[in-house]
Motif scaffolding. Structure first.
Motif, short mmCIF file in Angstrom:
data_model
loop_
_atom_site.label_atom_id
_atom_site.label_comp_id
_atom_site.label_asym_id
_atom_site.label_seq_id
_atom_site.Cartn_x
_atom_site.Cartn_y
_atom_site.Cartn_z
N TRP A 146 49.22 25.89 24.19
CA TRP A 146 48.94 25.86 25.41
C TRP A 146 47.95 26.57 26.11
O TRP A 146 48.02 27.96 25.82
CB TRP A 146 50.15 25.79 26.25
CG TRP A 146 51.15 24.57 25.95
CD1 TRP A 146 50.91 23.85 24.97
CD2 TRP A 146 52.60 24.46 26.48
NE1 TRP A 146 52.14 23.06 24.78
CE2 TRP A 146 53.09 23.46 25.77
CE3 TRP A 146 53.38 25.19 27.27
CZ2 TRP A 146 54.32 22.77 26.10
CZ3 TRP A 146 54.46 24.73 27.91
CH2 TRP A 146 55.27 23.55 27.15
N THR A 147 47.10 26.28 27.08
CA THR A 147 46.35 27.28 27.84
C THR A 147 47.19 27.50 29.37
O THR A 147 47.36 26.77 29.98
CB THR A 147 44.86 26.53 28.25
OG1 THR A 147 44.27 26.30 26.94
CG2 THR A 147 43.93 27.44 29.29
N ILE A 148 47.34 28.64 29.34
CA ILE A 148 48.28 29.19 30.84
C ILE A 148 47.54 30.30 31.27
O ILE A 148 47.41 31.05 30.87
CB ILE A 148 49.84 29.66 30.17
CG1 ILE A 148 50.44 28.67 29.36
CG2 ILE A 148 50.55 29.90 31.57
CD1 ILE A 148 51.60 29.25 28.92
N GLU A 149 46.93 29.60 32.32
CA GLU A 149 46.10 30.46 33.28
C GLU A 149 46.93 31.29 34.58
O GLU A 149 48.11 30.66 35.08
CB GLU A 149 45.15 29.66 34.09
CG GLU A 149 43.94 30.42 34.93
CD GLU A 149 43.17 29.39 35.60
OE1 GLU A 149 42.65 29.85 36.81
OE2 GLU A 149 43.11 28.10 35.29
N GLN A 150 46.55 32.48 34.84
CA GLN A 150 47.17 33.22 36.06
C GLN A 150 46.33 33.35 36.99
O GLN A 150 44.99 33.46 37.01
CB GLN A 150 47.54 34.56 35.56
CG GLN A 150 48.84 34.54 34.45
CD GLN A 150 49.11 36.00 33.95
OE1 GLN A 150 48.95 36.24 32.64
NE2 GLN A 150 49.42 37.01 34.89
N ALA A 151 46.70 33.27 38.27
CA ALA A 151 46.00 33.40 39.53
C ALA A 151 46.74 34.17 40.50
O ALA A 151 48.30 34.13 40.54
CB ALA A 151 45.57 32.15 39.93
N VAL A 152 46.57 35.14 41.52
CA VAL A 152 47.10 35.78 42.39
C VAL A 152 47.36 34.74 43.45
O VAL A 152 46.27 34.91 44.36
CB VAL A 152 46.33 37.11 42.72
CG1 VAL A 152 47.20 37.95 43.86
CG2 VAL A 152 46.19 37.97 41.37
N VAL A 153 48.38 34.65 43.99
CA VAL A 153 48.98 33.89 45.28
C VAL A 153 50.28 34.58 45.45
O VAL A 153 51.01 34.19 44.86
CB VAL A 153 48.78 32.54 45.26
CG1 VAL A 153 49.18 31.99 46.62
CG2 VAL A 153 47.49 32.01 44.77
N MET A 154 50.62 35.09 46.59
CA MET A 154 51.86 35.62 46.86
C MET A 154 52.82 34.50 47.44
O MET A 154 52.38 33.48 47.75
CB MET A 154 51.75 36.83 47.84
CG MET A 154 50.98 38.03 47.86
SD MET A 154 50.95 39.19 49.13
CE MET A 154 52.69 39.54 49.57
N TRP A 166 51.02 30.90 39.57
CA TRP A 166 50.66 31.86 40.74
C TRP A 166 51.69 32.89 40.55
O TRP A 166 53.06 32.67 40.55
CB TRP A 166 50.70 31.16 41.92
CG TRP A 166 49.52 30.25 42.37
CD1 TRP A 166 48.14 30.34 41.66
CD2 TRP A 166 49.55 29.22 43.31
NE1 TRP A 166 47.49 29.63 42.40
CE2 TRP A 166 48.06 28.71 43.23
CE3 TRP A 166 50.03 28.72 44.24
CZ2 TRP A 166 47.40 27.82 44.06
CZ3 TRP A 166 49.66 27.81 45.24
CH2 TRP A 166 48.01 27.50 45.16
N GLY A 167 51.32 34.18 41.12
CA GLY A 167 52.24 35.36 41.46
C GLY A 167 51.41 36.23 42.16
O GLY A 167 50.30 36.30 42.30
N SER A 168 52.19 37.44 42.45
CA SER A 168 51.57 38.51 43.46
C SER A 168 50.82 39.37 42.37
O SER A 168 50.91 39.22 41.17
CB SER A 168 52.59 39.35 43.99
OG SER A 168 53.22 40.23 43.24
N GLN A 169 49.93 40.16 43.22
CA GLN A 169 48.93 41.09 42.37
C GLN A 169 49.63 41.79 41.42
O GLN A 169 49.53 42.18 40.37
CB GLN A 169 47.86 41.75 43.19
CG GLN A 169 47.15 42.81 42.70
CD GLN A 169 45.95 41.86 41.83
OE1 GLN A 169 45.24 41.02 42.23
NE2 GLN A 169 46.06 42.21 40.65
N GLU A 170 50.89 42.31 42.23
CA GLU A 170 51.74 43.40 41.57
C GLU A 170 52.50 42.61 40.38
O GLU A 170 52.83 43.61 39.32
CB GLU A 170 52.78 43.74 42.38
CG GLU A 170 52.22 44.93 43.79
CD GLU A 170 51.57 43.77 44.73
OE1 GLU A 170 51.12 44.44 45.85
OE2 GLU A 170 51.81 42.58 44.52
#
Length: 429
Positions: A82-90, A56-60
């Protein structure tokens, strides 16, 4: 930072299984596990061959994390599959989202240090065991303190967060901005506000009380039954703020309104974070100025240095992750490897708690805001993370609002401060 005014109410206690995950055995922390808790196929280094992680990380920060994850896989062959997925959570929302359902939340996530105690108490943070001594040695002592509970590390420090003062050099000299009294006494062009701040936000207004030596929850920030904003020095500060709020040269501003003032050249100076630096610099051009918070001279003749609250951005590991060792390997790389740190700075220039970045930041003479932030960090008080802080933001907001509508004045200042402190120290729930 307006979110800091909201009450920090826990969404619930996680299932007991998270406690087991957070306190996993040494064997569990050396190997990966699949969704059924069984041993997964491992690489020669002992990590799961096909780990699945979510970040998780910010949109920016999404593009930055995409690059860092690519670099991580290149530098760590064991993570190639490895499968490393990203998602937007501030980071400011991490606690709320994590406590909704930790089993579906990210394995690695950004969060603010004022969340660490609640998350740890809810068994939502994995205790950092891998290379702990090196992480402690690499980072500023205050950031390690902010990421720890009872001597155990629960987060990887990333950056410090506080606020500084931006000003228009066509309005003030470098000498004038050293003292707020001097700034408020100056006659600026018609229609120009000498100074503004978000006076009904305790994250900002507390800098006056802290500068006078008052403390929210004691010197350690962990004593839930202590707040002395209403002592003798606090009364002097309250009177100063009452005079400031009543001054026509002052405005209660934040966010877009504050930025519009700089854009229209109708604002001399204001407090805000370095997140606004690029816009303000664009508006002011050669007249762009940024510095530490000023001193103020109180009515008894004493001069105090304003001391801002300082928070830290941390990266944490979910206590319910199915891949604790793998998640720690990734989190440590993102926050403590020299290559990742330098790439972070290139893509998203900002402060860093890591000592490996001291020379890089010091050499960046073009980033005046970052230099001011570094200097202000030395004049700051670490923001508390105890649950009792949830009781502070609303009384502080009410106090600031009362100053602005002049229902709080010098005549009832002691009573008003007593009420703010009483409400701050009232029982949670």
């Amino acid at each position: 930072m307006k979110k800091k005014v909201l009450a920090m109410v826990m969404a619930g206690i996680l299932a007991a299984g998270s406690l087991l995950a957070g306190c996993g055995s040494k064997d569990e922390q050396k190997t990966g596990a699949d969704a059924k808790g069984q041993s997964a196929e491992k690489t020669e280094s002992g990590y799961a061959k096909d780990a699945k992680l979510k970040v998780w990380g910010s949109q920016e920060d999404q593009d930055m994390y995409k690059k860092l994850i690519e670099m991580f896989k290149e530098e760590h062959p064991e993570a190639a599959e490895w499968t490393i997925e990203q998602a937007v959570v501030m980071g400011a929302d991490a606690k709320t989202e994590l406590l909704k359902d930790a089993s579906t939340a990210a394995d690695v996530f950004d969060f603010a240090s004022d969340q660490v105690m609640e998350l740890q108490a809810a068994n939502a943070l994995y205790r950092i065991t891998k290379n702990k001594d090196q992480i402690v040695a690499n980072n500023l002592e205050a950031s390690i303190q902010a990421a720890s509970v009872d001597g155990e590390l629960y987060g990887y420090p990333v950056a410090s967060t506080t606020f500084v003062m931006f000003y228009d050099k066509s309005m003030y000299t470098e000498e004038e901005v050293k003292n707020l009294n001097t700034m408020m006494e100056k006659e600026l062009p018609k229609g120009v506000t000498n100074f503004s701040m978000d006076i009904d936000n305790g994250w900002y207004s507390s800098c006056f009380f802290q500068g006078a030596g008052c403390r929210l929850f004691g010197e350690s920030g962990t004593e839930a039954d202590k707040c002395d904003f209403n002592n003798e020095k606090g009364l002097l500060v309250g009177n100063y703020l009452a005079d400031l709020a009543a001054n026509k040269k002052f405005a209660n501003q934040d966010g877009p309104v504050l930025l519009k003032g700089f854009e229209n050249r109708t604002l001399g100076a204001s407090f805000t974070g370095t997140w606004d630096a690029e816009l303000i610099k664009g508006y002011l051009g050669d007249d762009y100025g940024v510095t530490t918070l000023p001193e103020v001279t109180l009515e008894d003749g004493s001069t105090i240095q304003l001391a801002s609250m300082m928070n830290f951005n941390l990266t944490g590991v979910n206590a319910q992750t199915k891949y604790p060792a793998e998640a720690m390997l990734l989190a440590e790389y993102l926050t403590n490897s020299e290559s990742a740190l330098k790439t972070r700075y290139e893509l998203r220039p900002g402060s860093s708690t890591n000592k490996l970045m001291e020379e890089t930041i010091a050499a960046d003479a073009d980033n005046e805001a970052l230099q001011a932030l570094t200097d202000q960090s030395k004049l700051s008080i670490m923001q508390t993370s105890i649950p009792q802080v949830a009781n502070f933001w609303s009384p502080a907001e009410a106090f600031g609002a009362g100053l602005m509508n002049q229902t709080i004045t010098r005549d009832n200042m002691q009573e008003s401060l007593d009420k703010m402190v009483q409400n701050t120290l009232s029982k949670l729930g």
